[in-house]
Design a protein around this motif. Structure first.
Motif, PDB file in Angstrom:
ATOM      1  N   ALA A 170       0.799  -1.137   0.011  1.00  0.00           N
ATOM      2  CA  ALA A 170      -0.107   0.106  -0.036  1.00  0.00           C
ATOM      3  C   ALA A 170       0.831   1.100   0.149  1.00  0.00           C
ATOM      4  O   ALA A 170       0.503   2.057  -0.665  1.00  0.00           O
TER       5      ALA A 170
ATOM      6  N   ASN B 111      -7.836  -1.370  -2.887  1.00  0.00           N
ATOM      7  CA  ASN B 111      -7.782  -2.089  -2.308  1.00  0.00           C
ATOM      8  C   ASN B 111      -6.484  -2.003  -2.120  1.00  0.00           C
ATOM      9  O   ASN B 111      -6.537  -1.975  -1.838  1.00  0.00           O
ATOM     10  N   GLU B 112      -5.178  -0.273  -2.752  1.00  0.00           N
ATOM     11  CA  GLU B 112      -4.873  -0.677  -1.261  1.00  0.00           C
ATOM     12  C   GLU B 112      -4.478   0.668  -0.719  1.00  0.00           C
ATOM     13  O   GLU B 112      -3.483   1.286  -1.146  1.00  0.00           O
TER      14      GLU B 112
ATOM     15  N   THR C 245      -2.345   5.789  -1.209  1.00  0.00           N
ATOM     16  CA  THR C 245      -3.022   4.446  -1.875  1.00  0.00           C
ATOM     17  C   THR C 245      -2.233   4.389  -3.174  1.00  0.00           C
ATOM     18  O   THR C 245      -2.109   4.915  -4.202  1.00  0.00           O
TER      19      THR C 245
ATOM     20  N   SER D 187      -5.760  -1.336  -5.218  1.00  0.00           N
ATOM     21  CA  SER D 187      -5.670  -2.602  -4.512  1.00  0.00           C
ATOM     22  C   SER D 187      -4.442  -2.928  -3.781  1.00  0.00           C
ATOM     23  O   SER D 187      -3.526  -2.297  -4.164  1.00  0.00           O
ATOM     24  N   LEU D 188      -4.359  -4.036  -3.189  1.00  0.00           N
ATOM     25  CA  LEU D 188      -3.097  -4.408  -2.806  1.00  0.00           C
ATOM     26  C   LEU D 188      -1.975  -4.706  -3.728  1.00  0.00           C
ATOM     27  O   LEU D 188      -2.132  -5.063  -4.527  1.00  0.00           O
TER      28      LEU D 188
ATOM     29  N   ARG E   6      -7.851   3.170   5.926  1.00  0.00           N
ATOM     30  CA  ARG E   6      -7.990   2.418   4.580  1.00  0.00           C
ATOM     31  C   ARG E   6      -9.091   1.576   4.380  1.00  0.00           C
ATOM     32  O   ARG E   6      -9.803   1.208   5.457  1.00  0.00           O
TER      33      ARG E   6
END
Ligand code: DON
Length: 616
Positions: free
Chosen positions: A118, A424-425, A444, A447-448, A518
Motif C-alpha cells: 500500500a 484495495n490498497e 494508496t 488494490s493491494l 484504509r
C-alpha cells in the motif's frame, strides 16, 4: 494536591489510582512513576482535554477486540501508521527537531519501503494539515487519468466492463505521491528533502526484516505479483520470502536517492520517468491506437503525462459536529464531504441510541446510506464537474435528509434515489508534534500491490487507481460502488476517492483527534464511526478503534457489519426493520488515529492492522 490527584486519576484511572496510593502509603519513599508505567496506564484510561469523561464500552460476547485496551501514550509527539517501521521513521525525524510535516513526509517515503502492499511512490494520496498557529491546508496528490485515457476504455465490444482498470499496465493513473510529498515539505516542512528521506533510503538499501505480516501479504497476492517484475523481489526464485531474512530493495533505494537529490524531477523526469514509460510499452504490440491500448494490456502513461503532473493545494472542507470542529479532504476526494454530510444528518438527534443496539445501527446506517447517494452521484474532480460542496455540507440540507429516516424501519435505496432525482490498497498515517502541528494523510495504490505492475529497474509498484472512476457509469467498481456520469473517465481528470484524512478540534479550537483509514468506501464510514465513538459514545480511543463497525454505501442496498460485531438481538431487530444484512471481514477497513489527552497523546493503529503508534 487535588490537582495532582486529578492528574494522576486522569493518567491511571480510579482503580489504579487506589493501588498507587496504597503503594505510596506502604513505602517510606514515594514510588516514582516511570514513563513506561505512566504511558501504559494512561493509555488504558485516557482523560482527553476537551472531552467529557470516558465510558467503558460494551462489545458483544466473542468480539475479538476487548474493550478497555490501551493505545500508546507519549508526552511530546506521536506517529500512527500501518507500519511500525514507518512510524519509527517519523519519530526519528521528530526527535531530530522536525515538525509534523517533516515527519509525515518521512513516513510517506518510508511506507513505500516497508509496506509495499500500500505504501508507495507509484500511487497518490491526500494530506490535511493543521498548524499550531491556526492555519490549515490540504494537498491533493491524487493520480490523474493519462492524456490518452478515454471514457469507455475499459468497456469491451460486448459492452462489458473489463478487468483492465484493476490489473496490468492500463490500470494506472499518473502517480502523484512524489509530487505531493515534495510540495508539502517545501511549503510547510523545516528540513531538507534528503534529510527526511534518510530513514526510507536506509531501510531500502540496508533492508528490513521480513515478518509474518509481509509474508502473509505477499502470499495473498502471489498470483498478481507473479505476473510482473516485482516477483524477482518479493518471490525470489519463485519462493516466499524467508521469515527473519532481510528484504533489500536496491533499485528502490536508488530511485529514492535520485528523488532526494533532485526532488520531484528525480521521479517525473529522467531515468525513473523513462523506466515508467518503458514499463507502459512492455509487451505492447506496435502502433496500437490510444483507445485500444487498454484492450491490448498496454499502459497509457507518457513522458509528457509525468512531466505535467501537478498536485493541487486545496482548502480543507470544514464543519462542526456537536461543538467540535472538523477539517477534512475536499474533492477530488469524497471523504470529507461525505463524512460531514453523515455527521450533519446525525447531529439533530440530541443523543444517539445505546451503542450496539439495533436503533443505533439503524440511524448510523441510514445516515451513511443518504450521504453515499450524494457521494456516488454528485462528487467528482472539481476541475471537471461543478460539485455542490456547500449544499452537501450544509446543516439545513442534512436536516431535510434526517427527516427522511423513519424511526423503526429501513428505507430502500431505490426509494431514496427516486426522491433524489431532482436535483484495495490504502494506508493512512497521522502525526502530531510537540509544537502543536498535526497532519492526517492517506495514500494508496488502490488494490493491494496496485495494478501488480512493478517498474523494472526503479523498484516500485504502480497503482490501479483508474478503477476508482466509473468505467461505465451505473456499473459497480471493485468496491461495489455504483457511481455516476460525473465520475466518468476523462483525460487529466482525478478519479473520485473515498480517502478521508481528518482533524477534529475541541470546542477551544485545539487539535483533539487526528485520523484516517484504509478500506475503499469503508474509509468514510470507519472514520465517521471512530469520531462518533469518541464524541457521542464517549469511548476511549482504544475502545473507539476496537468497536465493531457497520457500513452502508447505498448500493448495494445492504447493511454490512463486522463479523461477530452485532449481537443476535440487534441482527434480528434490524432484519425486522427491513435491512438486508451481510457480515464483512474484519480486515476490510483499518483506522490510524491520535487523540490528545492530558499530558500528551494516545496513538493507535487499528487492532485489525499490524501497524503501530510510536511516540516520545
Ligand atoms: O481512493 C480510494 O477511495 C480507493 N482507491 C481506496 C482504496 C483502499 O482504501 C483500499 N484499501 N483497503
Amino acid at each position: 494536591m487535588i490537582e495532582l490527584h486529578d492528574r494522576i486519576a486522569g493518567f491511571i484511572g480510579r482503580g489504579a489510582l487506589l493501588t498507587a496510593l496504597v503503594a505510596c502509603t506502604r513505602s517510606a519513599e514515594p514510588t516514582p512513576v516511570t514513563p513506561v508505567l505512566v504511558g501504559s496506564l494512561n493509555a488504558a484510561n485516557p482523560v482527553s482535554e476537551g472531552l467529557p469523561a470516558r465510558i467503558p464500552a460494551q462489545f458483544p460476547a466473542g468480539w475479538p477486540y476487548p474493550s478497555g485496551g490501551s493505545g500508546t501514550f507519549a508526552e511530546h509527539a506521536m506517529v500512527a501508521s500501518n507500519s511500525r517501521l514507518a512510524s519509527d521513521a517519523g519519530v526519528e525525524i521528530l526527535r531530530q527537531g522536525g515538525n509534523a510535516v517533516d515527519a509525515a513526509v518521512a513516513v510517506g517515503f518510508a511506507l513505500a519501503v516497508t509496506l509495499p502492499e500500500a505504501g508507495n511512490i507509484g500511487g497518490g494520496g491526500y494530506m490535511v494539515i493543521r498548524l499550531a498557529d491556526g492555519r490549515s491546508a490540504a494537498i491533493d496528490y491524487r493520480e490523474m487519468a493519462p492524456a490518452a485515457a478515454s471514457r469507455d476504455m475499459y468497456v469491451d465490444s460486448a459492452g462489458h466492463v473489463t478487468r483492465a482498470s484493476i490489473v496490468g499496465r492500463a490500470a494506472s493513473g499518473v502517480p502523484g505521491a512524489v509530487a505531493g510529498l515534495t510540495a508539502v515539505l517545501a511549503r510547510y516542512g523545516t528540513m531538507p528533502l534528503p534529510k527526511v528521506m534518510i530513514p526510507a533510503i536506509r531501510m531500502a538499501s540496508e533492508g528490513i526484516v521480513v515478518d509474518s505480516q509481509l509474508i502473509r501479504s505477499v502470499h495473498g497476492k502471489e498470483s498478481l505479483i507473479r505476473q510482473f517484475a516485482g516477483a524477482d523481489v518479493f518471490l525470489p526464485g519463485g519462493k516466499q520470502l524467508q521469515l527473519g531474512s532481510r528484504l533489500v530493495q536496491p533499485e528502490l533505494a536508488e530511485t529514492l536517492r535520485l528523488i532526494a537529490r533532485e526532488g520531484a524531477a528525480g521521479f517525473y523526469q529522467g531515468r525513473v520517468a523513462q523506466q515508467i514509460v518503458a514499463e507502459m510499452e512492455r509487451g505492447c504490440p506496435p502502433n496500437v491506437a490510444p483507445r485500444q491500448r487498454a484492450a491490448h494490456a498496454c499502459g497509457l502513461i507518457t513522458a509528457r503525462d509525468l512531466e505535467q503532473y501537478q498536485p493541487a493545494w486545496r482548502t480543507p472542507v470544514s464543519s462542526t459536529y456537536r461543538h467540535y470542529s472538523l477539517m477534512s479532504m475536499p474533492p477530488s476526494s469524497s471523504g470529507g464531504v461525505t463524512l460531514i454530510e453523515t455527521l450533519n444528518i446525525l447531529e439533530p438527534f440530541a443523543a444517539l441510541p445505546q451503542f450496539g443496539s439495533a436503533n443505533y445501527f439503524h440511524l448510523v446506517a441510514s445516515a451513511f446510506q443518504r450521504a453515499f447517494i450524494d457521494r456516488n452521484a454528485k462528487l467528482a474532480d472539481p476541475a471537471f464537474v461543478s460539485v455542490p460542496v456547500d449544499q452537501l455540507t450544509s446543516k439545513a440540507y442534512a436536516q431535510e435528509l434526517q427527516k427522511t429516516i423513519p424511526p423503526d424501519h429501513a428505507t430502500p435505496t431505490t426509494t431514496l434515489l427516486a426522491a433524489a432525482k431532482e436535483g484495495n490498497e490504502t494506508t493512512p498515517y497521522v502525526v502530531v508534534d510537540s509544537q502543536g502541528n498535526a497532519v492526517a494523510t492517506t495514500t494508496t495504490l488502490n488494490s493491494l500491490y496496485g495494478s501488480g505492475v512493478y517498474v523494472r529497474g526503479a523498484g516500485f509498484f504502480l497503482n490501479d487507481e483508474m478503477d476508482d472512476f466509473a468505467s461505465q457509469p451505473g456499473t459497480p467498481n471493485q468496491f461495489g460502488l455504483v457511481q455516476g456520469e460525473n465520475n466518468a473517465i476523462a483525460p487529466g481528470k482525478r478519479m473520485l476517492s473515498a480517502m478521508t484524512p481528518t482533524i477534529v478540534l475541541d470546542p477551544e479550537g485545539r487539535v483533539l483527534l487526528v485520523l484516517g483509514a484504509r478500506g475503499g468506501p469503508r474509509i468514510i464510514t470507519s472514520v465517521a464511526q471512530v469520531i462518533i465513538n469518541v464524541i457521542d459514545n464517549r469511548m476511549s480511543l482504544s475502545d473507539a478503534m476496537s468497536a465493531p463497525r457497520i457500513h452502508h454505501q447505498s448500493l448495494p442496498d445492504t447493511l454490512r457489519y463486522d463479523r461477530g460485531g452485532l449481537d443476535s438481538a440487534a441482527i434480528r431487530r434490524l432484519q425486522e426493520m427491513g435491512y438486508r444484512l451481510a457480515p464483512q471481514s474484519l480486515d476490510e477497513a483499518k483506522v490510524s488515529a491520535i487523540l490528545r489527552v492530558r499530558g500528551g497523546f494516545i496513538g493507535m493503529d487499528d487492532p485489525r492492522s499490524s501497524g503501530a503508534a510510536v511516540g516520545y
